[in-house]
Design an enzyme around this catalytic site. Sequence first.
Site, short mmCIF file in Angstrom:
data_model
loop_
_atom_site.label_atom_id
_atom_site.label_comp_id
_atom_site.label_asym_id
_atom_site.label_seq_id
_atom_site.Cartn_x
_atom_site.Cartn_y
_atom_site.Cartn_z
N HIS A 115 -0.61 1.06 2.30
CA HIS A 115 -1.83 1.70 2.79
C HIS A 115 -3.07 0.81 2.65
O HIS A 115 -4.19 1.29 2.78
CB HIS A 115 -2.07 3.03 2.07
CG HIS A 115 -0.97 4.03 2.31
ND1 HIS A 115 -0.92 5.25 1.69
CD2 HIS A 115 0.13 3.98 3.11
CE1 HIS A 115 0.16 5.91 2.10
NE2 HIS A 115 0.81 5.15 2.95
N ASP B 81 2.44 2.93 -0.97
CA ASP B 81 1.09 3.48 -1.02
C ASP B 81 0.08 2.32 -1.02
O ASP B 81 0.35 1.27 -0.45
CB ASP B 81 0.95 4.39 -2.25
CG ASP B 81 -0.12 5.45 -2.06
OD1 ASP B 81 -1.23 5.10 -1.64
OD2 ASP B 81 0.13 6.64 -2.34
#
Length: 399
Positions: free
Chosen positions: A245, A222
Amino acid sequence: MKKSSLILLQWVCVIFLLAFVVSAKSNIKIFNVKKFGAVANGKTDCSKALLNAWQRACTWKGGAMVRIPSGNYYVGRPTSFVGPCKGKIQFEIKGLLKAPTGISGFSDTWIKFRYVNGLIVYGGGTLDGQGHSAWKYNDCHKNTNCRNLPANLRFDFVTDAIIDRIHSLDSKSLHINLFACRNVNLKSITITAPAESPNTDGIHIGDSSFINILHSKIGTGDDCISLSPGSENIYVYGVTCGPGHGISVGSLGQRKNEESVLGLVVKNCTFIGTDNGVRIKTWAPSEPGLVRNLTFDHIFMDRVLNPVVIDQQYCPYQSCAHKSPSRVRIQDVHYRNIWGTSASKTAVNFVCSKSVPCKYVELKNINLLYHGKDGKASANCSNLDGFAAVQMIPPCYCR
Ligand SMILES: *[C@@H]1O[C@H](CO)[C@@H](O)[C@H](O)[C@H]1NC(C)=O
Ligand SMILES: *[C@@H]1O[C@H](CO)[C@@H](O)[C@H](O)[C@H]1NC(C)=O
Ligand SMILES: *[C@@H]1O[C@H](CO)[C@@H](O)[C@H](O)[C@H]1NC(C)=O
């Protein structure tokens, strides 16, 4: 003074300094967890031994250190090291700490430090969250009230601290979480988890100020670093992100009376194959909020899907259908010296709010190419109020 005597003087100084450092070190009382019953066989639960060592160190008047030597230690349950302590306290992790598999018995964290001033956690050791055994329990992609799986390492109400040379591996959820912290230096941190591990943010910051993240390497499933409301004066320097991300401010505007995000500098950072590079995201519809004074400078993007993003229509669930625009104000954002390649055609994408447009966004010396056939990327923007772009490739097309 003669050059030779100057050199002599220098040496005398160095020797005095060394003697001082050595004597300062030897003033520290060491509490080795092995003396408290920890067994480095990777099977015996060492949590009690760690807690007992902490208890003694924390109540020691003067400098104290909990030492976890090399070896493989099983820490079989959520373990909280709670202050305030009597003196300055160090926590040396040389070995590998291994979490249990699965999620039974856990709430939000595996290893936690709370209410400690002047904490130093360091030593080159590893925290292995054994996330492979837990990721299947994460249903946050389809359930808005999903259960939070435990973070590897959490700092709550920790001040004037240094976290140095710690490796976080395969956390079940967030790797390192900072809440209500002030003046914390994180350096030479390495974070590793697979790209497909869910919600494994690298370093997550909320309600904290004067946090430095320096010379670290974060590859996870993430966000590399995520800033939630109440993050102020955050400085990120020399960090390499990927996979993951990217560095993310938000998502903001979800709750009433949310604190602002003020003063972020991201400098000399590299993004390799991440989904986003630098991103600000707010919910739509949303509560009011403010993001202000952010600088992204000297950043290299290597095949990043969306290198530069402001997304004020963030809504990952089908349930929210952008009925009204975001009410979070984004203001004074500077992007300088950003270069490299975008894995999508749109290298810069600003989707600001119709009701509170982004104010004073500056782009300077940007050179982003599409990592594909013609190499041509595009830069789009909408709803900006006060926008300057100089020396910018691709040129920005604003609606
Ligand atoms: C930028 O960051 C990288 C990665 O941490 C580091 O190797 C390099 O020395 C930094 N550059 C400067 C000028 O500090
Ligand atoms: C902007 O943020 C930087 C870095 O956090 C801080 O040093 C500076 O004082 C801030 N400026 C304003 C005008 O708030
Ligand atoms: C950006 O603009 C270009 C050219 O108008 C368009 O082809 C592209 O789809 C736009 N990208 C996004 C993400 O809106």
